[in-house]
Design a protein around this motif. Structure first.
Motif, PDB file in Angstrom:
ATOM      1  N   LEU A 275       9.422  23.913  -2.203  1.00 33.96           N
ATOM      2  CA  LEU A 275       9.730  24.078  -4.073  1.00 33.96           C
ATOM      3  C   LEU A 275      11.127  24.283  -4.225  1.00 33.96           C
ATOM      4  O   LEU A 275      11.491  24.695  -4.768  1.00 33.96           O
TER       5      LEU A 275
ATOM      6  N   THR B 289      13.241  33.426  -6.557  1.00 32.15           N
ATOM      7  CA  THR B 289      12.211  32.791  -5.025  1.00 32.15           C
ATOM      8  C   THR B 289      11.721  34.115  -4.657  1.00 32.15           C
ATOM      9  O   THR B 289      10.418  34.363  -4.413  1.00 32.15           O
TER      10      THR B 289
ATOM     11  N   ASP C  65      13.994  24.314  -2.618  1.00 32.21           N
ATOM     12  CA  ASP C  65      15.117  22.901  -1.928  1.00 32.21           C
ATOM     13  C   ASP C  65      14.790  21.613  -2.717  1.00 32.21           C
ATOM     14  O   ASP C  65      15.294  21.728  -3.847  1.00 32.21           O
ATOM     15  N   VAL C  66      13.458  21.833  -3.201  1.00 31.84           N
ATOM     16  CA  VAL C  66      13.377  20.240  -4.214  1.00 31.84           C
ATOM     17  C   VAL C  66      13.182  20.421  -5.934  1.00 31.84           C
ATOM     18  O   VAL C  66      13.912  19.492  -6.527  1.00 31.84           O
ATOM     19  N   LEU C  67      12.716  22.007  -6.014  1.00 33.53           N
ATOM     20  CA  LEU C  67      12.889  22.046  -7.351  1.00 33.53           C
ATOM     21  C   LEU C  67      14.365  23.000  -7.941  1.00 33.53           C
ATOM     22  O   LEU C  67      14.756  23.061  -8.918  1.00 33.53           O
ATOM     23  N   ASP C  68      16.052  22.984  -7.035  1.00 29.12           N
ATOM     24  CA  ASP C  68      16.773  23.750  -7.671  1.00 29.12           C
ATOM     25  C   ASP C  68      16.076  24.967  -8.027  1.00 29.12           C
ATOM     26  O   ASP C  68      16.966  25.616  -9.216  1.00 29.12           O
ATOM     27  N   LEU C  69      15.264  25.925  -7.546  1.00 29.27           N
ATOM     28  CA  LEU C  69      15.291  27.186  -8.282  1.00 29.27           C
ATOM     29  C   LEU C  69      15.510  28.075  -7.790  1.00 29.27           C
ATOM     30  O   LEU C  69      16.143  28.349  -6.238  1.00 29.27           O
TER      31      LEU C  69
END
Length: 190
Positions: free
Chosen positions: A124, A133, A126-130
């Motif tokens: 998540l 963490t 990586d995908v959502l560029d959060l």
């Protein structure tokens, strides 16, 4: 006599620890490879729910084994009812069944669900560029813990109120397995 019991318990614990290590290793590597190969957050979430559900189901069986009544199954076994002999063995070996189901499978499921949850968090991020963490990891850990503990609480209530029925259904599955494979569960036990 007491020293013998302690030595036997220690040996039994070491054997369980040894097998648990290898079971956890194989299942962990397999689930990790599956999650990486598919590289899908949705599939990882489904796998997470499956692992948690498996842990809850085994906890129900382990608890039911300790709460089931032996006399009805002895009567069924005398009448050669399929599964009754296996139910008697499950109940007579309730300590081993509970240890395996509640502790071995439960702990492996808990460890695996944590690893899968960490994988989901990383995916998540990586995908959502959060960037946060820590919060996402804490939320995932709390979510997994709530599902596991809540599910096991409900499961224990079900196991205690329907112990005989649960053990008989498990015994029928074991009976089927023994007929197909020719391998008898608890062959040298009570």
């Amino acid at each position: 006599m007491r020293r013998y019991i302690q030595r036997e318990n220690l040996l039994s614990g070491l054997i369980v620890a040894f097998f648990t290590f290898f079971i956890a290793l194989v299942i962990s590597l397999g689930s990790e490879a599956l999650v990486r190969a598919v590289n899908s957050v949705i599939l990882a979430i489904i796998l997470l729910f499956l692992v948690i559900f498996t842990g809850i189901c085994f906890d129900i069986v382990g608890t039911a084994a300790t709460a089931a009544d032996l006399p009805p199954f002895n009567a069924k076994a005398a009448k050669k009812v399929p599964g009754a002999k296996q139910a008697v063995k499950l109940i007579r070996n309730a300590d081993i069944v509970a240890n395996f189901c509640n502790d071995v499978v439960g702990d492996v499921a808990g460890t695996l669900s944590g690893a899968i949850g960490a994988g989901i968090v990383i995916s998540l991020v990586d995908v959502l560029d959060l960037t946060n963490t820590v919060l996402l990891g804490a939320l995932m850990t709390s979510f997994i813990a709530a599902l596991t503990v809540g599910g096991k609480a409900v499961g224990k209530s079900i196991a205690l109120s329907h112990a005989d029925n649960i053990i008989f259904r498990v015994a029928l599955i074991i009976n089927w397995w023994e007929r197909i494979t020719g391998l008898e569960l608890f062959s040298n036990r009570r």
